[in-house]
Design an enzyme around this catalytic site. Structure first.
Site, PDB file in Angstrom:
ATOM      1  N   LYS A 277       0.837  -1.194   0.000  1.00 38.57           N
ATOM      2  CA  LYS A 277       0.000   0.000   0.000  1.00 38.57           C
ATOM      3  C   LYS A 277       0.879   1.254   0.000  1.00 38.57           C
ATOM      4  O   LYS A 277       2.034   1.217   0.441  1.00 38.57           O
ATOM      5  CB  LYS A 277      -0.892   0.029   1.248  1.00 38.57           C
ATOM      6  CG  LYS A 277      -1.994  -1.002   1.282  1.00 38.57           C
ATOM      7  CD  LYS A 277      -2.791  -0.888   2.573  1.00 38.57           C
ATOM      8  CE  LYS A 277      -3.936  -1.898   2.606  1.00 38.57           C
ATOM      9  NZ  LYS A 277      -5.001  -1.555   1.654  1.00 38.57           N
ATOM     10  N   ARG A 351     -10.712 -11.115   1.330  1.00 41.49           N
ATOM     11  CA  ARG A 351     -11.575 -12.163   0.769  1.00 41.49           C
ATOM     12  C   ARG A 351     -10.904 -13.532   0.831  1.00 41.49           C
ATOM     13  O   ARG A 351     -11.575 -14.555   0.860  1.00 41.49           O
ATOM     14  CB  ARG A 351     -11.959 -11.797  -0.665  1.00 41.49           C
ATOM     15  CG  ARG A 351     -10.818 -11.707  -1.636  1.00 41.49           C
ATOM     16  CD  ARG A 351     -11.120 -10.837  -2.842  1.00 41.49           C
ATOM     17  NE  ARG A 351     -11.149  -9.427  -2.493  1.00 41.49           N
ATOM     18  CZ  ARG A 351     -11.438  -8.453  -3.357  1.00 41.49           C
ATOM     19  NH1 ARG A 351     -11.747  -8.750  -4.609  1.00 41.49           N
ATOM     20  NH2 ARG A 351     -11.432  -7.194  -2.968  1.00 41.49           N
TER      21      ARG A 351
END
Length: 495
Positions: A277, A351
């Site tokens: 990130k 996920r």
């Protein structure tokens, strides 16, 4: 903070501060009328002078009341009495709490539960009062060498003579929800070097130890490996912190009653893995476990309220860090369900841990499964910070959640989960890719999860925009604990 019931006549009460409602056009609530009479018209005089207009969230603290047994009075504006809504009621309560928060008042009597709201009752009013004041008084001092000064207010009594049982029920519900929210905030606000997967597991064990009908089980990585949770474990490989699969089980109904299952994403820190990130704002990735915090808060509240339900909370917890053994873009892993997953972006890791937890949920023979996760930045772009995103495979469940959100004032908004979006997850090399491109990111993330929820009624809450605030007000919100507990209260009412 103590929340009490006061059901004696107003003229017999003695308090540091009496909180009453005023409206536009110099209209007074019943308690304000009583106070006006006891103080020889002081309240009316103040309104006529225009010191407070009665607009929503207006407040005025009166420090001297001649001829009354009350040292002070807080006037709170609620706007037009015939146009008052649930949201404006809560807005006014927040203003009242903020006004007392900055005062030196240690105890007060609140007369705001008497206000009539269409479709709502005194229990709801009382609950909102407790939630509002508790939220205003929340402080995070756990990592400060010199904690901030505690607020003076330590006791709030809710006054009502018409329906004391309803008010007391609302107080009890409000305390359970407020404490669940506070727990979720505290755990979420802790930094990643303290709130690790092991810390979350210890919190679950601690909560379970406090309630006879609540139990906790912690699965270690070796046990998850035996279960075939290759997707979940692929995320934890880059971290020195061992992953944990945490289960909290509340038994409030007969053993043959199918449970409600909550699944909360527990990424205690998300650096993005190899798909690192940007550094700006990365400190806020300690909040990637807010879904798990909400599960802890909701289960604690259910146990406090002794709801006649069976509820299971499942928390897959890990870190997502860059490392020589971390997932790489292009890697293919095998989930517990047997589906292979091509990892195109290691920062779409939520996920990957949720899919195995959702498969694990089947062992409990669930009535419904609701997962909550700070899953996609796309949800923040689409919906902002007001509602959480809702997607699911069952109309009744989604409608029930929406209705609960309206009552709890914990907003959600439903997005479509159409088959056409599934094509974006196609992979040339595996059964499914873990991302679907730039378009409809929140929806394709839910589409990914839907591949693992075909055997039960399921809903997904994307709380990426609502679980915490940035900027000067940086901190966890505790959402969606109020929504989850309201859903449970609604289910309990029909159990």
């Amino acid at each position: 903070m103590d929340y009490l019931l006061a059901n004696t006549p107003l003229e017999s009460l003695s308090t540091e501060c009496l909180i009453v409602a005023v409206f536009n056009d110099i209209k007074l609530s019943p308690a304000a009328q009583n106070l006006d009479s006891l103080s020889n018209g002081v309240i009316t005089d103040i309104l006529q002078r225009g010191d407070i207009k009665g607009k929503v969230a207006d407040t005025l603290l009166i420090n001297y009341l001649p001829h009354a047994a009350f040292k002070r009075a807080l006037l709170v504006g609620f706007g037009d009495a015939d146009k008052l809504s649930a949201k404006t009621y809560r807005e006014a309560l927040n203003a009242a709490a903020k006004a007392l928060k900055s005062s030196h008042i240690s105890e007060a009597v609140c007369c705001l539960a008497e206000i009539n709201l269409a479709g709502l009752n005194a229990t709801w009013n009382a609950r909102q009062i407790v939630e509002s004041f508790d939220a205003a008084l929340y402080q995070f001092n756990h990592c400060k060498s010199k904690p901030a000064d505690k607020f003076s207010l330590t006791s709030l009594s809710l006054h009502d003579q018409s329906d004391s049982d309803a008010i007391q029920t609302g107080i009890n519900q409000g305390i359970a929800i407020a404490q669940g929210v506070a727990l979720a905030k505290r755990v979420s606000d802790l930094p990643g070097n303290i709130c690790t997967p092991t810390y979350l597991a210890d919190q679950a064990l601690e909560i379970a130890a406090q309630h006879a009908n609540l139990s906790a089980e912690i699965l270690e990585e070796a046990e998850m490996q035996k279960l075939g949770m290759g997707s979940f474990l692929s995320v934890s490989r880059g971290s020195r912190q061992p992953a944990k699969l945490i289960t909290l089980e509340y038994k409030g109904a007969d053993a043959d009653i199918q449970p409600i299952v909550f699944v909360g994403k527990g990424l205690t820190f998300d650096a993005g893995g190899i798909s690192l990130k940007p550094s700006a704002g990365m400190d806020e990735m300690k909040y990637d476990m807010c879904g798990s915090a909400a599960v802890l808060g909701a289960l604690q509240a259910a146990a406090q309220l002794q709801l006649p339900l069976n509820i299971v909370g499942i928390i897959p917890s890990s870190e997502n860090m860059p490392d020589g053994d971390a997932n790489k873009p292009g890697d293919i892993v095998t989930s517990m369900a047997g589906l292979t997953i091509e990892i195109l972006n290691t920062d779409a890791e939520g996920r990957l841990i949720l899919c195995d937890a959702l498969t694990y949920a089947k062992k409990f023979n669930p009535d419904v499964v609701i997962d909550m996760a700070t899953l996609t930045g796309a949800c923040l772009v689409a919906l902002g910070r007001v509602p959480s995103g809702l997607l699911g495979n069952d109309e009744t469940l989604c409608n029930d959640l929406f209705n609960a959100s309206e009552t709890a004032l914990d907003s959600i908004w439903r997005l479509p989960l159409w088959d056409e979006y599934q094509d974006q997850l196609k992979s040339n090399f595996a059964d499914i890719a873990n991302i679907g491109g730039r378009d409809a990111g929140t929806i394709t993330a839910a589409c990914f999860l839907s591949r693992f929820t075909k055997d039960y009624q399921w809903a997904h809450l994307d709380i990426a925009g609502t679980a915490w605030k940035s900027g000067d007000a940086k901190g966890a919100t505790g959402r969606p604990v109020p929504l989850l507990v309201q859903y449970l209260l609604n289910r309990a009412a029909t159990a």
